[in-house]
Motif scaffolding. Structure first.
Motif, PDB file in Angstrom:
ATOM      1  N   ASP A 158      77.276  39.331  13.132  1.00  0.00           N
ATOM      2  CA  ASP A 158      78.016  38.680  12.062  1.00  0.00           C
ATOM      3  C   ASP A 158      77.552  39.239  10.712  1.00  0.00           C
ATOM      4  OD1 ASP A 158      79.183  36.945  10.263  1.00  0.00           O
ATOM      5  OD2 ASP A 158      78.258  35.126  11.078  1.00  0.00           O
ATOM      6  N   PRO A 159      78.471  39.747   9.891  1.00  0.00           N
ATOM      7  CA  PRO A 159      78.063  40.283   8.585  1.00  0.00           C
ATOM      8  C   PRO A 159      77.299  39.276   7.731  1.00  0.00           C
ATOM      9  CG  PRO A 159      80.327  40.907   9.066  1.00  0.00           C
ATOM     10  CD  PRO A 159      79.922  39.932  10.131  1.00  0.00           C
ATOM     11  N   ALA A 160      77.499  37.980   7.982  1.00  0.00           N
ATOM     12  CA  ALA A 160      76.799  36.966   7.192  1.00  0.00           C
ATOM     13  C   ALA A 160      75.316  36.883   7.532  1.00  0.00           C
ATOM     14  CB  ALA A 160      77.444  35.596   7.417  1.00  0.00           C
ATOM     15  N   ALA A 161      74.912  37.524   8.641  1.00  0.00           N
ATOM     16  CA  ALA A 161      73.488  37.519   9.016  1.00  0.00           C
ATOM     17  C   ALA A 161      73.093  38.879   9.566  1.00  0.00           C
ATOM     18  CB  ALA A 161      73.212  36.432  10.041  1.00  0.00           C
ATOM     19  N   ARG A 162      73.562  39.932   8.910  1.00  0.00           N
ATOM     20  CA  ARG A 162      73.340  41.293   9.419  1.00  0.00           C
ATOM     21  C   ARG A 162      72.022  41.854   8.886  1.00  0.00           C
ATOM     22  NH1 ARG A 162      78.575  44.665   9.466  1.00  0.00           N
ATOM     23  NH2 ARG A 162      78.919  43.405  11.350  1.00  0.00           N
TER      24      ARG A 162
END
Length: 281
Positions: A158-162
């Motif tokens: 997920d880009p929000a937790a990359r």
């Protein structure tokens, strides 16, 4: 020669019976056997089912970054009645030979293409779980001739937790939601791979932009997660499916990130539903 009969626990959990089956390789068990073949210079282990006959599309299951064929054994067994199933151990994981470096996504993708050639398989239904979904998406994007249908189960990241911190934080939350009998499997897999390889592969994962591959996928695709998966929340599941031109989504109630392990029945049913219209074409 086959091993003793195994009676798996009910759907939705992972208990002692599944643990014994997961740790059985290379011994035969429940109709699953092990093979070793030389692939791209590495002695490569594959756990596979017998061919049930008929027109069942071969299904290849690709594991995540700290694990191996072991935790995918419940799903392999659930699918084996209708499809030939193959679960290779990627380089350095499970019972496959350990190279001196940790492969990145392109490296694993090239290896998987070589593995398919060694088995003379393709096009196949390709399921990748977690980091394995990154590898599966890359292969589907770059070698569509080898993939008939694609299943992205709990696709990272997920880009929000990359970031490594972001992913580890979410995995720690996930451990509180998973069946505890999975812990010995994870420990065995990490010891086989070596912790440094796991950390290096995590670094490769968070540097990989899966979106660039998703928009190039042209085969029917299912993006599937557990409804309680903190690693791949609903928003990222929906976004990943939106990026693929021909994709659907599904969430298995009660399951967390290891949905293929703890909910093999519903996942197998979803895969068969995906393949049904593909096989009629």
């Amino acid at each position: 020669m086959t091993g003793p009969a195994v009676r798996p626990s009910p759907p939705g959990r992972f208990g002692p019976a599944e643990l014994r089956l997961a740790l059985a390789a290379p011994r035969p068990a429940a109709g699953l056997t092990s093979e070793f073949r030389l692939v791209d210079g590495l002695r490569t282990h594959t756990r596979r089912s017998a061919d049930p006959g008929g027109d069942g599309t071969p299904i290849v299951l690709v594991h995540g970054l700290a694990v191996s064929h072991r935790y995918l054994t419940p799903l392999a067994l659930a699918l084996s009645a209708t499809h030939p199933v193959y679960v290779p151990d990627l380089p350095g994981f499970g019972l496959t030979e350990r190279p001196g470096t940790a492969y990145d996504v392109p490296g694993h993708t090239a290896f998987l293409a070589e593995w398919l050639a060694a088995y003379r398989l393709g096009p196949v239904c390709l399921l990748g779980h977690s980091f394995g979904a990154e590898v599966a998406a890359a292969l589907a994007a770059r070698r569509p001739d080898l993939v008939r249908a694609l299943v992205l189960a709990g696709p990272t990241s997920d880009p929000a937790a990359r970031s490594r911190r972001g992913q580890v934080g979410r995995w720690l939350v996930d451990t509180l939601r998973e069946a505890k009998w999975q812990a010995p499997v994870l420990l065995r897999d990490v010891l086989d791979a070596r912790p440094w390889r796991v950390l290096a592969t995590l670094s490769h994962s968070v540097r990989n932009t899966i979106e660039a591959d998703l928009v190039r996928v042209t085969v029917p695709t299912l993006v599937l997660t557990g409804a309680r998966d903190p690693v791949v929340p609903a928003g990222w599941r929906a976004e990943a499916a939106r990026l693929v031109p021909d994709a659907r989504t599904a969430a298995v109630p009660g399951a967390a990130h290891n949905v293929a392990t703890t909910a093999p029945g519903p996942v197998a049913e979803a895969i068969r539903d995906l393949l049904a219209p593909v096989l009629r074409r």
